[in-house]
Structures are given as structure tokens and as C-alpha cells.
Write a protein that holds these residues in place. Structure first.
Motif, PDB file in Angstrom:
ATOM      1  N   ILE A 137       0.844  -1.202   0.000  1.00 13.09           N
ATOM      2  CA  ILE A 137       0.000   0.000   0.000  1.00 13.09           C
ATOM      3  C   ILE A 137       0.875   1.248   0.000  1.00 13.09           C
ATOM      4  CG2 ILE A 137      -1.600   1.375   1.417  1.00 13.09           C
ATOM      5  CD1 ILE A 137      -2.807  -1.382   2.320  1.00 13.09           C
ATOM      6  N   ILE A 138       1.877   1.282   0.861  1.00  9.88           N
ATOM      7  CA  ILE A 138       2.760   2.449   0.956  1.00  9.88           C
ATOM      8  C   ILE A 138       3.498   2.666  -0.365  1.00  9.88           C
ATOM      9  CG2 ILE A 138       4.858   3.329   2.073  1.00  9.88           C
ATOM     10  CD1 ILE A 138       3.759   2.017   4.698  1.00  9.88           C
ATOM     11  N   GLU A 139       3.996   1.602  -0.963  1.00 17.90           N
ATOM     12  CA  GLU A 139       4.711   1.704  -2.239  1.00 17.90           C
ATOM     13  C   GLU A 139       3.791   2.213  -3.353  1.00 17.90           C
ATOM     14  OE1 GLU A 139       7.613   2.010  -4.848  1.00 17.90           O
ATOM     15  OE2 GLU A 139       7.924   1.536  -2.736  1.00 17.90           O
ATOM     16  N   LYS A 140       2.589   1.694  -3.421  1.00 14.87           N
ATOM     17  CA  LYS A 140       1.636   2.155  -4.439  1.00 14.87           C
ATOM     18  C   LYS A 140       1.271   3.614  -4.220  1.00 14.87           C
ATOM     19  CE  LYS A 140      -0.288  -2.272  -5.580  1.00 14.87           C
ATOM     20  NZ  LYS A 140      -0.971  -2.655  -6.759  1.00 14.87           N
ATOM     21  N   ASP A 141       1.143   4.014  -2.958  1.00 12.71           N
ATOM     22  CA  ASP A 141       0.811   5.403  -2.670  1.00 12.71           C
ATOM     23  C   ASP A 141       1.958   6.326  -3.075  1.00 12.71           C
ATOM     24  OD1 ASP A 141      -1.184   7.236  -1.604  1.00 12.71           O
ATOM     25  OD2 ASP A 141       0.294   7.624  -0.022  1.00 12.71           O
ATOM     26  N   LYS A 142       3.187   5.909  -2.835  1.00  8.83           N
ATOM     27  CA  LYS A 142       4.349   6.710  -3.246  1.00  8.83           C
ATOM     28  C   LYS A 142       4.372   6.872  -4.760  1.00  8.83           C
ATOM     29  CE  LYS A 142       7.499   5.531   0.526  1.00  8.83           C
ATOM     30  NZ  LYS A 142       8.687   4.750   0.896  1.00  8.83           N
ATOM     31  N   ARG A 143       4.125   5.770  -5.472  1.00  4.51           N
ATOM     32  CA  ARG A 143       4.134   5.838  -6.948  1.00  4.51           C
ATOM     33  C   ARG A 143       3.023   6.730  -7.468  1.00  4.51           C
ATOM     34  NH1 ARG A 143       5.373  -0.043  -6.882  1.00  4.51           N
ATOM     35  NH2 ARG A 143       3.157  -0.374  -7.230  1.00  4.51           N
ATOM     36  N   SER A 144       1.832   6.605  -6.880  1.00  2.62           N
ATOM     37  CA  SER A 144       0.724   7.429  -7.373  1.00  2.62           C
ATOM     38  C   SER A 144       0.947   8.894  -7.030  1.00  2.62           C
ATOM     39  CB  SER A 144      -0.616   6.937  -6.827  1.00  2.62           C
ATOM     40  OG  SER A 144      -0.736   7.178  -5.450  1.00  2.62           O
ATOM     41  N   ASN A 145       1.554   9.182  -5.883  1.00  3.90           N
ATOM     42  CA  ASN A 145       1.847  10.576  -5.527  1.00  3.90           C
ATOM     43  C   ASN A 145       2.937  11.154  -6.402  1.00  3.90           C
ATOM     44  OD1 ASN A 145      -0.089  10.928  -3.546  1.00  3.90           O
ATOM     45  ND2 ASN A 145       1.227  10.141  -1.933  1.00  3.90           N
TER      46      ASN A 145
END
Length: 152
Positions: A137-145
Motif C-alpha cells: 500500500i505504501i509503495e503504491k501510494d508513493k508511486r501514485s503521488n
């Protein structure tokens, strides 16, 4: 039919408790994240508490994790939220017609296949921790941000 959504909501709750651990995680707050009502969150949080996965105290707002992320598997959540009764992931219709060769043997033919499939599911869920989910979740959020930032 699908597995009860209590399973994914339970994983959602545990992930949110970790990611938002510096704040108070009330049922209202968690319900907004899940996009459901607080009563459902309280019900599932109660199930997670009974399984020893979260701490909740009556009269005090907020829930916290009761174990480390790497000590909780998706199988723990699966069992905690009573997705199915033991060995009943795949239900077999009752009372098939014994006068029919299919009706006479369908249950005994499917039971071992379903048992193997359920064991495989449990093995797969037991190999994934809540820590794995939170990291994803954290990795996906970083990529989307980062995509949002580069689009500005």
C-alpha cells in the motif's frame, strides 16, 4: 458467490491502524476509509479483537494493533472474521437425487477436491503478512503521488 467482504475489510482495518498509528482510529474514521458504516467497522473490529489482532477498550475511542505486522497473516484475518465455518469454503448442495448417478456420487467426488483447494488457499494466505500488505500500500501510494507531482 464470493468470500465475505469481512475478510478484505478486516485487512483494510489492520492496514489502516498501522498506516495511521500516530492518530486515533475511531470506527467513524475507519468507516470513512472503507466507505461503509461505523457499525460494520465495530463488528469486524470486535472479531479482530477476539482473535487477538487488535486492542479496543470500551468507552475509549480508537483501536490499535495487538501484534506486530509480521506476526499477523492473512490467514489469521480469514479465521478471525469467520469467512466460513471450518472446511466449508466450498459448500456442496444437500440432498441430491440418489436415483441419479451424478446425484448419488457428486458429494463424495467433490469433497476431496474442495478439501485440497481449501488447504491451498489457507497455505497461500498463511504466507502473506499484514506487513506485506502495508508495504505494498505504501509503495503504491508513493508511486501514485509521484505521478501526481510530475503531472503538475
Amino acid at each position: 458467490m464470493s468470500i465475505s467482504t469481512r475478510f478484505s475489510v478486516g485487512i483494510h482495518i489492520l492496514s489502516l491502524l498501522e498506516i495511521n498509528k500516530e492518530s486515533v482510529n475511531t470506527s467513524d474514521y475507519m468507516a470513512k476509509s472503507v466507505n461503509t458504516n461505523p457499525a460494520l467497522i465495530r463488528k469486524i473490529t470486535g472479531m479482530l479483537k477476539m482473535a487477538g489482532l487488535v486492542n479496543v477498550r470500551p468507552g475509549i475511542a480508537g483501536a490499535t494493533l495487538a501484534k506486530g505486522l509480521s506476526d499477523m497473516t492473512l490467514l489469521d484475518v480469514y479465521h478471525a472474521v469467520n469467512v466460513t465455518s471450518d472446511k466449508e469454503l466450498f459448500g456442496i448442495h444437500e440432498n441430491p437425487n440418489p436415483a441419479c448417478p451424478v446425484g448419488r456420487h457428486i458429494q463424495s467426488s467433490l469433497e476431496p477436491i474442495f478439501s485440497v483447494a481449501e488447504l491451498a488457499l489457507e497455505k497461500a494466505l498463511g504466507a502473506v503478512t499484514i506487513e506485506d500488505v502495508v508495504k505494498e500500500i505504501i509503495e503504491k501510494d508513493k508511486r501514485s503521488n509521484s505521478r501526481k507531482d510530475s503531472a503538475i
